[in-house]
Each structure stands twice: as C-alpha cells, then as structure tokens.
Design a protein around this motif. Sequence first.
Motif, mmCIF file in Angstrom:
data_model
loop_
_atom_site.group_PDB
_atom_site.id
_atom_site.type_symbol
_atom_site.label_atom_id
_atom_site.label_comp_id
_atom_site.label_asym_id
_atom_site.label_seq_id
_atom_site.Cartn_x
_atom_site.Cartn_y
_atom_site.Cartn_z
ATOM 1 N N LYS A 32 30.601 13.658 5.082
ATOM 2 C CA LYS A 32 31.055 13.467 3.798
ATOM 3 C C LYS A 32 31.010 14.532 2.153
ATOM 4 C CE LYS A 32 30.391 9.194 3.214
ATOM 5 N NZ LYS A 32 29.545 7.926 2.746
ATOM 6 N N ALA A 33 32.056 14.433 1.569
ATOM 7 C CA ALA A 33 31.749 14.940 0.227
ATOM 8 C C ALA A 33 30.788 14.655 0.025
ATOM 9 C CB ALA A 33 33.587 15.169 0.172
ATOM 10 N N PHE A 34 30.189 16.076 -1.291
ATOM 11 C CA PHE A 34 29.444 15.260 -2.295
ATOM 12 C C PHE A 34 30.653 14.114 -3.453
ATOM 13 C CE2 PHE A 34 27.027 18.104 0.029
ATOM 14 C CZ PHE A 34 25.813 17.932 0.396
ATOM 15 N N VAL A 35 30.537 13.754 -3.897
ATOM 16 C CA VAL A 35 30.850 13.250 -5.001
ATOM 17 C C VAL A 35 30.470 13.277 -7.000
ATOM 18 C CG1 VAL A 35 32.680 11.503 -3.231
ATOM 19 C CG2 VAL A 35 29.985 10.632 -4.893
ATOM 20 N N ARG A 36 31.078 13.384 -7.922
ATOM 21 C CA ARG A 36 30.824 13.319 -9.028
ATOM 22 C C ARG A 36 30.296 11.778 -9.070
ATOM 23 N NH1 ARG A 36 33.924 16.000 -14.098
ATOM 24 N NH2 ARG A 36 31.885 16.217 -15.538
ATOM 25 N N PHE A 37 28.822 12.247 -9.987
ATOM 26 C CA PHE A 37 28.459 11.409 -10.612
ATOM 27 C C PHE A 37 29.087 10.444 -11.335
ATOM 28 C CE2 PHE A 37 24.904 9.611 -13.694
ATOM 29 C CZ PHE A 37 24.923 7.859 -12.867
ATOM 30 N N GLN A 38 29.376 9.290 -11.637
ATOM 31 C CA GLN A 38 30.048 7.625 -12.121
ATOM 32 C C GLN A 38 30.929 8.450 -12.409
ATOM 33 O OE1 GLN A 38 28.598 7.955 -15.960
ATOM 34 N NE2 GLN A 38 27.030 6.001 -16.186
ATOM 35 N N CYS A 39 31.816 9.075 -10.888
ATOM 36 C CA CYS A 39 33.746 9.532 -11.038
ATOM 37 C C CYS A 39 34.090 7.979 -10.268
ATOM 38 C CB CYS A 39 33.781 10.217 -10.150
ATOM 39 S SG CYS A 39 33.558 9.514 -8.602
ATOM 40 N N HIS A 40 33.311 6.500 -9.674
ATOM 41 C CA HIS A 40 34.113 5.713 -9.087
ATOM 42 C C HIS A 40 33.890 4.920 -10.635
ATOM 43 C CE1 HIS A 40 35.459 7.309 -6.421
ATOM 44 N NE2 HIS A 40 34.386 7.598 -5.439
ATOM 45 N N GLY A 41 33.145 4.435 -11.823
ATOM 46 C CA GLY A 41 32.639 3.513 -12.620
ATOM 47 C C GLY A 41 33.966 2.420 -12.970
ATOM 48 N N PRO A 42 33.699 1.783 -13.749
ATOM 49 C CA PRO A 42 34.162 1.076 -14.877
ATOM 50 C C PRO A 42 35.338 1.524 -15.859
ATOM 51 C CG PRO A 42 32.688 -0.385 -15.234
ATOM 52 C CD PRO A 42 32.070 0.989 -13.817
ATOM 53 N N TYR A 43 34.759 3.035 -16.248
ATOM 54 C CA TYR A 43 34.810 2.821 -17.472
ATOM 55 C C TYR A 43 35.939 4.413 -17.382
ATOM 56 C CZ TYR A 43 32.059 0.035 -19.648
ATOM 57 O OH TYR A 43 31.749 -1.682 -19.716
ATOM 58 N N SER A 44 35.952 4.572 -15.967
ATOM 59 C CA SER A 44 36.294 6.385 -15.997
ATOM 60 C C SER A 44 37.959 6.506 -15.230
ATOM 61 C CB SER A 44 35.281 6.882 -14.304
ATOM 62 O OG SER A 44 35.809 6.247 -13.561
ATOM 63 N N ARG A 45 38.109 4.787 -14.985
ATOM 64 C CA ARG A 45 39.636 5.082 -14.774
ATOM 65 C C ARG A 45 40.330 6.195 -14.235
ATOM 66 N NH1 ARG A 45 40.976 0.343 -18.899
ATOM 67 N NH2 ARG A 45 39.807 -0.957 -17.861
ATOM 68 N N GLY A 46 39.783 6.793 -13.266
ATOM 69 C CA GLY A 46 40.602 7.986 -13.219
ATOM 70 C C GLY A 46 40.875 9.210 -13.462
ATOM 71 N N VAL A 48 37.575 11.014 -14.120
ATOM 72 C CA VAL A 48 36.765 11.354 -14.121
ATOM 73 C C VAL A 48 37.362 11.802 -12.318
ATOM 74 C CG1 VAL A 48 34.533 11.813 -13.672
ATOM 75 C CG2 VAL A 48 34.800 10.746 -15.102
ATOM 76 N N LYS A 49 37.404 13.046 -12.332
ATOM 77 C CA LYS A 49 37.558 13.296 -11.012
ATOM 78 C C LYS A 49 36.011 13.422 -10.004
ATOM 79 C CE LYS A 49 41.950 13.476 -12.178
ATOM 80 N NZ LYS A 49 42.748 12.964 -12.482
ATOM 81 N N GLU A 50 37.282 13.050 -8.424
ATOM 82 C CA GLU A 50 35.458 13.413 -7.633
ATOM 83 C C GLU A 50 35.265 14.663 -7.266
ATOM 84 O OE1 GLU A 50 36.627 11.420 -4.193
ATOM 85 O OE2 GLU A 50 36.930 9.640 -4.979
ATOM 86 N N ARG A 67 14.462 8.475 -6.730
ATOM 87 C CA ARG A 67 14.398 7.804 -5.038
ATOM 88 C C ARG A 67 15.928 6.674 -6.035
ATOM 89 N NH1 ARG A 67 9.610 5.706 -3.464
ATOM 90 N NH2 ARG A 67 8.715 7.074 -4.769
ATOM 91 N N ASN A 68 16.538 7.101 -5.040
ATOM 92 C CA ASN A 68 17.517 6.145 -4.874
ATOM 93 C C ASN A 68 18.647 5.665 -5.880
ATOM 94 O OD1 ASN A 68 17.187 5.677 -1.519
ATOM 95 N ND2 ASN A 68 14.931 3.763 -2.957
ATOM 96 N N TYR A 69 18.726 6.407 -7.111
ATOM 97 C CA TYR A 69 19.725 6.954 -7.824
ATOM 98 C C TYR A 69 20.853 7.366 -7.658
ATOM 99 C CZ TYR A 69 20.985 5.573 -12.898
ATOM 100 O OH TYR A 69 20.917 5.576 -13.816
ATOM 101 N N GLY A 70 22.090 6.665 -7.578
ATOM 102 C CA GLY A 70 23.607 7.910 -7.984
ATOM 103 C C GLY A 70 23.467 8.629 -7.006
ATOM 104 N N PRO A 71 24.767 9.350 -6.950
ATOM 105 C CA PRO A 71 24.569 10.344 -5.032
ATOM 106 C C PRO A 71 24.356 10.890 -4.915
ATOM 107 C CG PRO A 71 26.302 10.856 -7.737
ATOM 108 C CD PRO A 71 24.773 10.195 -7.633
ATOM 109 N N ILE A 72 23.862 11.160 -3.799
ATOM 110 C CA ILE A 72 23.576 12.561 -3.183
ATOM 111 C C ILE A 72 23.812 13.859 -3.575
ATOM 112 C CG2 ILE A 72 22.526 13.314 -0.991
ATOM 113 C CD1 ILE A 72 22.785 10.497 0.542
ATOM 114 N N GLN A 73 23.377 14.811 -4.007
ATOM 115 C CA GLN A 73 23.112 16.147 -4.759
ATOM 116 C C GLN A 73 23.580 16.669 -3.532
ATOM 117 O OE1 GLN A 73 22.072 17.403 -8.086
ATOM 118 N NE2 GLN A 73 20.961 15.586 -8.606
ATOM 119 N N PRO A 74 23.871 17.749 -3.906
ATOM 120 C CA PRO A 74 23.814 19.696 -2.278
ATOM 121 C C PRO A 74 22.831 19.940 -2.265
ATOM 122 C CG PRO A 74 26.037 19.457 -3.801
ATOM 123 C CD PRO A 74 25.430 18.494 -5.227
ATOM 124 N N ARG A 75 22.003 20.257 -1.415
ATOM 125 C CA ARG A 75 20.835 20.774 -1.317
ATOM 126 C C ARG A 75 20.909 22.114 -0.453
ATOM 127 N NH1 ARG A 75 18.630 15.505 -2.082
ATOM 128 N NH2 ARG A 75 18.472 15.463 0.405
#
Length: 153
Positions: A32-46, A48-50, A67-75
């Motif tokens: 799966k692709a790594f997505v940007r933090f808050q790209c799907h939030g109620p205020y982004s509305r397209g 903020v790109k993924e 722990r358990n906060y936000g999307p997984i970051q690349p490592r």
Amino acid sequence: LAQGRSSRPVLRSPTMAPAPLNKRKIVKKRTKAFVRFQCHGPYSRGRVKEAWRKPRGIDSAVRRRFRNYGPIQPRIGFGSDKRTKYLLPNGFYPFLIHNVKELDMLLMHNQVYAAIIGHAVGGKKRAAIVERAAQLNIKVMNRKARLTTEETE
C-alpha cells in the motif's frame, strides 16, 4: 546447458529466449502507498493530495511517531531485500541501453540482465538494437515499441 525442474539438464538452443539464471520470489513488505497526514480529513476536501510528505510540525504527534497516531511513515525497515531489489517480475534485472555498443556489455550476462531501450531512441536505432539482441540472445523488454511494419502490396 540449463537446469530444469528435474535432475537432468535441459539443452537450450541459442535461438531460444534467455531464461533468468535463478528466479527468486519477490517479497514486498508493504504494497500500500504511504499517504500524507490529514489528506482525508473534513477540512482538506481535495486540497491536500495523498502524495507522501514528511510531517514537520514542532509538536506533531505523527512526526514524533506516537503509538497508534496518524498514518504509517516510511522507514528503513520497509525496504526491499537487497537480493530482489530492482528485480523485475520475470526474474531479470533491468539494464537501460541507448545504442548497439552498450548492448555488447550484456553478452556474458544475458541470464541476469534484460535490456530496456531508452525512450529517446529513434526507430532505426531501435530496430538495429533489437536485431543485434536477437543475435546475442539478450532479452529486450520493450522490443516492440515504436517498430512499425510496412505492408507491401
């Protein structure tokens, strides 16, 4: 001679397409692709790109990797196995070429590398590269690109 599935060696004629020397199973740790933090939030509305961007906020819980906060970051742990990194699904490693002379480097490595003709190479040179690759028994991944056949009536 090439080893087949049985214990007996299989004879390959020089005109046959080259087979990879040893085909390994490619294991991806994450597909799966790594997505940007808050790209799907109620205020982004397209707005903020993924596409992945590293969070840089001074108080960001994502940047601090709580722990358990936000999307997984690349490592570094998501990296590919170095034996299968850059390996194509057909078992060959890609080798970019732009002329016939560069094709001669693959003479002894035709079971490890497959040639890929560069996108800026024209039709005439492409045809010469494909013809020479057939003589040297080298696999060309994009051999049919930009080759048109003229029908004579």
